[in-house]
Design a protein around this motif. Sequence first.
Motif, PDB file in Angstrom:
ATOM      1  N   VAL A  14      11.542  29.672   4.870  1.00  0.00           N
ATOM      2  CA  VAL A  14      10.810  28.407   5.037  1.00  0.00           C
ATOM      3  C   VAL A  14      11.776  27.272   5.374  1.00  0.00           C
ATOM      4  CG1 VAL A  14       9.421  26.677   3.840  1.00  0.00           C
ATOM      5  CG2 VAL A  14       8.885  29.105   3.582  1.00  0.00           C
ATOM      6  N   ILE A  15      12.890  27.199   4.667  1.00  0.00           N
ATOM      7  CA  ILE A  15      13.874  26.153   4.943  1.00  0.00           C
ATOM      8  C   ILE A  15      14.428  26.305   6.357  1.00  0.00           C
ATOM      9  CG2 ILE A  15      16.147  25.259   4.327  1.00  0.00           C
ATOM     10  CD1 ILE A  15      13.900  24.358   2.468  1.00  0.00           C
ATOM     11  N   ALA A  16      14.641  27.534   6.803  1.00  0.00           N
ATOM     12  CA  ALA A  16      15.148  27.758   8.161  1.00  0.00           C
ATOM     13  C   ALA A  16      14.153  27.255   9.208  1.00  0.00           C
ATOM     14  CB  ALA A  16      15.435  29.242   8.374  1.00  0.00           C
ATOM     15  N   VAL A  17      12.871  27.521   8.970  1.00  0.00           N
ATOM     16  CA  VAL A  17      11.837  27.020   9.891  1.00  0.00           C
ATOM     17  C   VAL A  17      11.809  25.498   9.882  1.00  0.00           C
ATOM     18  CG1 VAL A  17       9.351  26.893  10.290  1.00  0.00           C
ATOM     19  CG2 VAL A  17      10.408  29.095   9.760  1.00  0.00           C
ATOM     20  N   CYS A  18      11.875  24.912   8.703  1.00  0.00           N
ATOM     21  CA  CYS A  18      11.862  23.449   8.606  1.00  0.00           C
ATOM     22  C   CYS A  18      13.076  22.836   9.299  1.00  0.00           C
ATOM     23  CB  CYS A  18      11.807  23.021   7.140  1.00  0.00           C
ATOM     24  SG  CYS A  18      10.208  23.343   6.353  1.00  0.00           S
ATOM     25  N   GLU A  19      14.221  23.459   9.140  1.00  0.00           N
ATOM     26  CA  GLU A  19      15.423  22.950   9.824  1.00  0.00           C
ATOM     27  C   GLU A  19      15.235  22.994  11.343  1.00  0.00           C
ATOM     28  OE1 GLU A  19      17.880  21.518   8.544  1.00  0.00           O
ATOM     29  OE2 GLU A  19      18.197  22.195   6.493  1.00  0.00           O
ATOM     30  N   ASP A  20      14.600  24.059  11.827  1.00  0.00           N
ATOM     31  CA  ASP A  20      14.339  24.171  13.268  1.00  0.00           C
ATOM     32  C   ASP A  20      13.373  23.076  13.722  1.00  0.00           C
ATOM     33  OD1 ASP A  20      14.442  25.342  15.854  1.00  0.00           O
ATOM     34  OD2 ASP A  20      12.561  26.373  15.462  1.00  0.00           O
ATOM     35  N   ALA A  49      14.531  20.531  -4.952  1.00  0.00           N
ATOM     36  CA  ALA A  49      13.390  20.585  -4.027  1.00  0.00           C
ATOM     37  C   ALA A  49      13.702  19.803  -2.755  1.00  0.00           C
ATOM     38  CB  ALA A  49      12.146  20.009  -4.702  1.00  0.00           C
ATOM     39  N   ARG A  50      13.092  20.217  -1.667  1.00  0.00           N
ATOM     40  CA  ARG A  50      13.169  19.468  -0.418  1.00  0.00           C
ATOM     41  C   ARG A  50      11.743  19.212   0.062  1.00  0.00           C
ATOM     42  NH1 ARG A  50      17.449  22.154   3.637  1.00  0.00           N
ATOM     43  NH2 ARG A  50      17.000  20.203   4.749  1.00  0.00           N
ATOM     44  N   ARG A  51      11.506  18.019   0.584  1.00  0.00           N
ATOM     45  CA  ARG A  51      10.154  17.610   0.991  1.00  0.00           C
ATOM     46  C   ARG A  51      10.182  17.193   2.457  1.00  0.00           C
ATOM     47  NH1 ARG A  51       8.775  12.953  -1.323  1.00  0.00           N
ATOM     48  NH2 ARG A  51       6.538  13.342  -1.345  1.00  0.00           N
ATOM     49  N   PHE A  52       9.147  17.592   3.193  1.00  0.00           N
ATOM     50  CA  PHE A  52       9.055  17.301   4.619  1.00  0.00           C
ATOM     51  C   PHE A  52       7.646  16.794   4.941  1.00  0.00           C
ATOM     52  CE2 PHE A  52      11.920  20.849   3.898  1.00  0.00           C
ATOM     53  CZ  PHE A  52      13.058  20.502   4.614  1.00  0.00           C
ATOM     54  N   GLU A  53       7.527  16.073   6.041  1.00  0.00           N
ATOM     55  CA  GLU A  53       6.204  15.696   6.527  1.00  0.00           C
ATOM     56  C   GLU A  53       6.197  15.670   8.053  1.00  0.00           C
ATOM     57  OE1 GLU A  53       4.980  11.808   5.361  1.00  0.00           O
ATOM     58  OE2 GLU A  53       6.398  10.777   6.679  1.00  0.00           O
ATOM     59  N   LEU A  54       5.021  15.838   8.619  1.00  0.00           N
ATOM     60  CA  LEU A  54       4.842  15.760  10.066  1.00  0.00           C
ATOM     61  C   LEU A  54       5.178  14.351  10.552  1.00  0.00           C
ATOM     62  CD1 LEU A  54       3.605  16.940  12.776  1.00  0.00           C
ATOM     63  CD2 LEU A  54       1.453  15.911  12.020  1.00  0.00           C
ATOM     64  N   LYS A  55       5.900  14.261  11.658  1.00  0.00           N
ATOM     65  CA  LYS A  55       6.113  12.972  12.309  1.00  0.00           C
ATOM     66  C   LYS A  55       4.897  12.713  13.193  1.00  0.00           C
ATOM     67  CE  LYS A  55      10.093  11.902  14.084  1.00  0.00           C
ATOM     68  NZ  LYS A  55      11.378  11.990  14.840  1.00  0.00           N
TER      69      LYS A  55
END
Length: 359
Positions: A11-17, A46-52
């Motif tokens: 999941v982290i690899a996908v998010c980094e991409d 934890a790491r948190r992401f959101e759509l731009k």
Amino acid sequence: MAETGLTRASVIAVCEDLLRRGWIRELDVPRKDARTAGTAQKGRPARRFELKARAGVVLGLDIGAATTTAAVADLRGTVLARASGSFRAADIPAEERISVVDRACRQALNDAGESPGKVLAVGAGIAAPVDRAGNVLAAQHFWSLFDVGLRSALLDLHGWPVLLENDANLAALGERWRGSGPGVDDLVVLLAGERLGAGVLESGRLLHGRGGGAGEMGFLAMVEGVGSSDGIASLARQWQAADGGPSSGGTPGARRVFADAAAGDEAAVAILARLSDRMARVVAAIASLLNPEQVVIGGAVADSAAALLPGITAALPRFTATPPRVTVSPLGDAIVTVGAIRHALDFVEANALELELAR
């Protein structure tokens, strides 16, 4: 991780991409409050992401015979700006029609503060049948007016992928997304202004037919008590004029009929009763052919058409053994652009890894 079954590392690899591609941003992890300060943290942070949401934009177009409207939306479907343009005549040259559409698009983008290079896809609805490949069925003169090469023109001008579709089909997508039919898989939307046209969802899938003619209402000329595909606005105007016009004078029109009926005018009330009976027959014909769960009356007449629902609902059991639920759309005359935005967003979601974001 819970939704996909993938490991944390995957999941982290996908998010980094996705970060590198510009689709998402990383958020700060909230600090612990005083109650948990000093408590040892278990596992990795934890790491948190959101759509731009404004990494790109989409355009939704409603192209009619007289006017066109362009709406700009971000990647969450929030409309940022709208702009409209008018055609000086229905049969103007293709280049002029494209020019009016292009100006409306550029004006909407300018009002939204976005550049043409940020557009990832364009959904465009026209008042003509369109097949699955985006080709216009030009079997009638009126339909041929929309066969102007819009897809290739906007691709050449701006590099935009254009998804051409029938306006009633887009109305069905919009109604299921943000109208009165969320989650309804067997849904028919009737655009019911000047002429009737239907967008049909069966098991959540748009029906096109071989040449895109699914949902065309020409067969109503053969339905008893209907006789044509004239819409609510057209008939209200015609019938009021045939009755000598509004009782208090003025110009016949649909808005006037509904307003006069609400005020108790007997002639206007009688017109609404005729419209309710006729629309019940139309809905019953659709119900007998397609057996939808819900039929929605949409377009510019939707606000007024709520007055017809009691009469339609009461009459339906006389005409069909499978009466659907009948509603009016809350989307008004924005119903096609809402569906066009949804159509464009579906394209973006399906092709995200092939699309290059403007930097």
